[in-house]
Design an enzyme around this catalytic site. Sequence first.
Site, PDB file in Angstrom:
ATOM      1  N   VAL A 177      47.632  35.795  38.171  1.00 23.47           N
ATOM      2  CA  VAL A 177      46.690  36.680  37.481  1.00 23.47           C
ATOM      3  C   VAL A 177      47.315  38.056  37.262  1.00 23.47           C
ATOM      4  CG1 VAL A 177      44.392  37.750  37.593  1.00 23.47           C
ATOM      5  CG2 VAL A 177      44.747  35.433  38.494  1.00 23.47           C
ATOM      6  N   GLU A 178      48.037  38.540  38.257  1.00 27.79           N
ATOM      7  CA  GLU A 178      48.586  39.894  38.198  1.00 27.79           C
ATOM      8  C   GLU A 178      49.760  40.014  37.223  1.00 27.79           C
ATOM      9  OE1 GLU A 178      47.762  42.751  39.410  1.00 27.79           O
ATOM     10  OE2 GLU A 178      46.096  42.197  40.708  1.00 27.79           O
ATOM     11  N   SER A 179      50.689  39.080  37.306  1.00 27.60           N
ATOM     12  CA  SER A 179      51.961  39.270  36.601  1.00 27.60           C
ATOM     13  C   SER A 179      52.521  38.017  35.949  1.00 27.60           C
ATOM     14  CB  SER A 179      53.002  39.793  37.600  1.00 27.60           C
ATOM     15  OG  SER A 179      53.252  38.806  38.602  1.00 27.60           O
TER      16      SER A 179
END
Length: 230
Positions: free
Chosen positions: A17-19
């Site tokens: 989700v983040e990166s």
Amino acid sequence: EVEKRSMPTEIALLPFVESGFNPRALSAAQALGLWQFIPETGTKYKLDQNHVYDARRDIIASTTAALDYLQFLHGLFGDWQLALAAYNWGEKAVALAIERNRARGLSTDFASLTLPAETRNYLPKLLAVKHLVTLPSRYGVTLPRIDNEPYFVTVAMPAGVDLKEAARLADMEAGEFEILNAAYIQPHQHSSPMRAIIRVDKITGFFERVREFIQKAEFRRASQAVKRAK
């Protein structure tokens, strides 16, 4: 790592989700790495940042820092959903949202808070990835097999080795080596030994290659000393 800490195992998927699991990912807010640390939070969690090395891009260091931070947030809010919201939006912002609801006599759980769209969608995105990974056939997804065993190991490179030479000593393609060692910003590391991550299946021949490299380097230095003496 999350199992060692008795954390929810889906947290291991949070970098999706983040990166997108890209250690070089950089946001407009200057959040960097797998776990998207902004400079201030990175410093707070002892992630060194300088012109040569940025620990926010270090796979091992940033993971340790992120799990430390998430455990702190869980201790602060007593709830993993709120901890994840705070990881995305900031602990102060979530605390204020909780206080606003409490003052109005409303529930203070994740679903009841007034959150920005990005934070509101943050937890559902993580749960969606979890479902894709745990039940891929239900969603028409085919995932590659990943054995439950170590993929990489940390080694010390000889002093004076640049990234290209380090990849050769690791017997790895330069692109893969640089992704695993993305924390090194500069292409050359001359001043001190480099702590590098290499594939675990390459460790057997690594030490022999390092030995040969050191012997050749010592021979060159000895030859240069003789020439200077003449």
